[in-house]
Design a protein around this motif. Structure first.
Motif, PDB file in Angstrom:
ATOM      1  N   ARG A 189      26.983  15.804  24.331  1.00  0.00           N
ATOM      2  CA  ARG A 189      26.202  16.152  25.713  1.00  0.00           C
ATOM      3  C   ARG A 189      25.142  16.596  25.089  1.00  0.00           C
ATOM      4  O   ARG A 189      23.917  16.608  26.481  1.00  0.00           O
ATOM      5  CB  ARG A 189      26.831  17.379  26.848  1.00  0.00           C
ATOM      6  CG  ARG A 189      26.756  17.351  28.184  1.00  0.00           C
ATOM      7  CD  ARG A 189      27.100  18.795  28.624  1.00  0.00           C
ATOM      8  NE  ARG A 189      28.741  17.807  29.301  1.00  0.00           N
ATOM      9  CZ  ARG A 189      29.385  16.920  29.664  1.00  0.00           C
ATOM     10  NH1 ARG A 189      28.237  16.214  30.601  1.00  0.00           N
ATOM     11  NH2 ARG A 189      29.975  16.638  29.607  1.00  0.00           N
ATOM     12  N   HIS A 190      24.910  17.791  24.788  1.00  0.00           N
ATOM     13  CA  HIS A 190      23.546  18.397  24.330  1.00  0.00           C
ATOM     14  C   HIS A 190      22.297  17.344  23.980  1.00  0.00           C
ATOM     15  O   HIS A 190      21.276  17.491  23.890  1.00  0.00           O
ATOM     16  CB  HIS A 190      23.716  20.143  23.501  1.00  0.00           C
ATOM     17  CG  HIS A 190      24.177  19.203  21.885  1.00  0.00           C
ATOM     18  ND1 HIS A 190      25.160  18.465  21.292  1.00  0.00           N
ATOM     19  CD2 HIS A 190      22.958  19.261  21.364  1.00  0.00           C
ATOM     20  CE1 HIS A 190      24.993  18.522  19.908  1.00  0.00           C
ATOM     21  NE2 HIS A 190      23.680  19.015  19.939  1.00  0.00           N
ATOM     22  N   VAL A 229      17.171  14.037  28.024  1.00  0.00           N
ATOM     23  CA  VAL A 229      16.760  13.657  28.941  1.00  0.00           C
ATOM     24  C   VAL A 229      15.333  14.361  30.089  1.00  0.00           C
ATOM     25  O   VAL A 229      14.686  14.431  30.384  1.00  0.00           O
ATOM     26  CB  VAL A 229      17.872  13.757  30.344  1.00  0.00           C
ATOM     27  CG1 VAL A 229      17.278  14.114  31.891  1.00  0.00           C
ATOM     28  CG2 VAL A 229      18.516  13.108  30.073  1.00  0.00           C
ATOM     29  N   GLN A 230      15.690  15.864  29.120  1.00  0.00           N
ATOM     30  CA  GLN A 230      14.732  17.427  28.985  1.00  0.00           C
ATOM     31  C   GLN A 230      13.397  16.556  28.736  1.00  0.00           C
ATOM     32  O   GLN A 230      12.846  16.886  29.098  1.00  0.00           O
ATOM     33  CB  GLN A 230      15.157  18.379  28.544  1.00  0.00           C
ATOM     34  CG  GLN A 230      13.963  19.435  28.373  1.00  0.00           C
ATOM     35  CD  GLN A 230      14.517  19.929  27.295  1.00  0.00           C
ATOM     36  OE1 GLN A 230      15.186  20.183  26.535  1.00  0.00           O
ATOM     37  NE2 GLN A 230      15.044  21.743  28.282  1.00  0.00           N
ATOM     38  N   ASP A 286      23.113  17.599  34.768  1.00  0.00           N
ATOM     39  CA  ASP A 286      24.649  16.822  33.699  1.00  0.00           C
ATOM     40  C   ASP A 286      23.944  15.213  34.152  1.00  0.00           C
ATOM     41  O   ASP A 286      23.358  14.872  34.503  1.00  0.00           O
ATOM     42  CB  ASP A 286      24.495  16.800  35.478  1.00  0.00           C
ATOM     43  CG  ASP A 286      26.376  16.447  36.441  1.00  0.00           C
ATOM     44  OD1 ASP A 286      27.053  16.627  35.097  1.00  0.00           O
ATOM     45  OD2 ASP A 286      26.520  16.225  37.024  1.00  0.00           O
ATOM     46  N   ILE A 287      24.659  15.195  32.885  1.00  0.00           N
ATOM     47  CA  ILE A 287      25.124  14.039  32.636  1.00  0.00           C
ATOM     48  C   ILE A 287      26.267  13.101  32.299  1.00  0.00           C
ATOM     49  O   ILE A 287      26.843  14.089  31.964  1.00  0.00           O
ATOM     50  CB  ILE A 287      25.180  14.132  31.124  1.00  0.00           C
ATOM     51  CG1 ILE A 287      24.170  14.679  30.086  1.00  0.00           C
ATOM     52  CG2 ILE A 287      25.333  12.664  30.099  1.00  0.00           C
ATOM     53  CD1 ILE A 287      22.727  14.415  30.439  1.00  0.00           C
ATOM     54  N   THR A 288      26.143  11.881  33.687  1.00  0.00           N
ATOM     55  CA  THR A 288      27.753  11.314  33.643  1.00  0.00           C
ATOM     56  C   THR A 288      27.946  10.454  33.948  1.00  0.00           C
ATOM     57  O   THR A 288      28.966  10.365  33.437  1.00  0.00           O
ATOM     58  CB  THR A 288      27.262  11.169  35.301  1.00  0.00           C
ATOM     59  OG1 THR A 288      26.046  10.149  36.257  1.00  0.00           O
ATOM     60  CG2 THR A 288      26.730  12.693  36.209  1.00  0.00           C
ATOM     61  N   ALA A 290      21.576  10.336  34.654  1.00  0.00           N
ATOM     62  CA  ALA A 290      21.752  12.320  34.497  1.00  0.00           C
ATOM     63  C   ALA A 290      21.136  12.591  36.465  1.00  0.00           C
ATOM     64  O   ALA A 290      20.740  11.339  36.720  1.00  0.00           O
ATOM     65  CB  ALA A 290      21.103  12.511  33.539  1.00  0.00           C
ATOM     66  N   SER A 291      21.470  14.294  36.314  1.00  0.00           N
ATOM     67  CA  SER A 291      20.277  14.825  37.693  1.00  0.00           C
ATOM     68  C   SER A 291      20.147  16.173  37.060  1.00  0.00           C
ATOM     69  O   SER A 291      21.039  16.960  35.909  1.00  0.00           O
ATOM     70  CB  SER A 291      21.698  14.530  38.847  1.00  0.00           C
ATOM     71  OG  SER A 291      22.475  15.318  38.175  1.00  0.00           O
ATOM     72  N   THR A 292      19.290  16.334  37.843  1.00  0.00           N
ATOM     73  CA  THR A 292      18.328  17.440  37.519  1.00  0.00           C
ATOM     74  C   THR A 292      18.332  18.576  38.648  1.00  0.00           C
ATOM     75  O   THR A 292      18.592  18.012  39.629  1.00  0.00           O
ATOM     76  CB  THR A 292      17.652  17.357  36.232  1.00  0.00           C
ATOM     77  OG1 THR A 292      16.147  17.320  37.363  1.00  0.00           O
ATOM     78  CG2 THR A 292      17.733  16.494  35.409  1.00  0.00           C
TER      79      THR A 292
END
Length: 130
Positions: free
Chosen positions: A37-38, A44-45, A58-60, A73-75
């Protein structure tokens, strides 16, 4: 499409329904767990111009084909989007849902990025309004 907040207009993941094994998308789905996940959060970051804490990303869903990744993803600073990476290099991001009749527009956009065909089809299935 690269903006500071990467804000999008529709809640993308409320409608996400990635395909089952019968339609060829299951092999592209990557299991998201504590071990990886990281990695996706860091990708994304790195694509954001306004930095956020990893824990708030958040990774879906993650789809992978060859060296390509589509990270759903969403932030805390944006609505959900699909971040495209090639060999872990950020390429572009898609925000929003589409209707089935917009498939040509979506596939033209992904072909312009050189996204592989199966990943393009599975990405489309993930953003089309059911």
């Amino acid at each position: 499409m690269r903006t500071t907040a990467l804000a999008f207009t529709l809640p993308l993941f409320l409608f996400t329904d990635l395909a089952s094994a019968a339609d060829g998308c299951a092999p592209l789905k990557t299991t998201i767990n504590a071990d990886n996940r990281h990695v996706y959060q860091e990708l994304v970051q790195s694509a954001l111009t306004e930095k956020v804490k990893l824990a708030t990303i958040d990774i879906t869903e993650v789809l992978a084909e060859d060296k390509w990744l589509a990270v759903f993803a969403s932030t805390e600073i944006s609505d959900p989007g699909v971040f495209f990476f090639n060999d872990n290099k950020f390429i572009d991001v898609w925000g929003g849902m589409v209707e089935a009749k917009e498939k040509r527009t979506v596939t033209q956009w992904t072909h312009g990025l050189h996204v592989p065909g199966t990943l393009t089809q599975c990405f489309f299935k993930g953003i089309v309004i059911k």
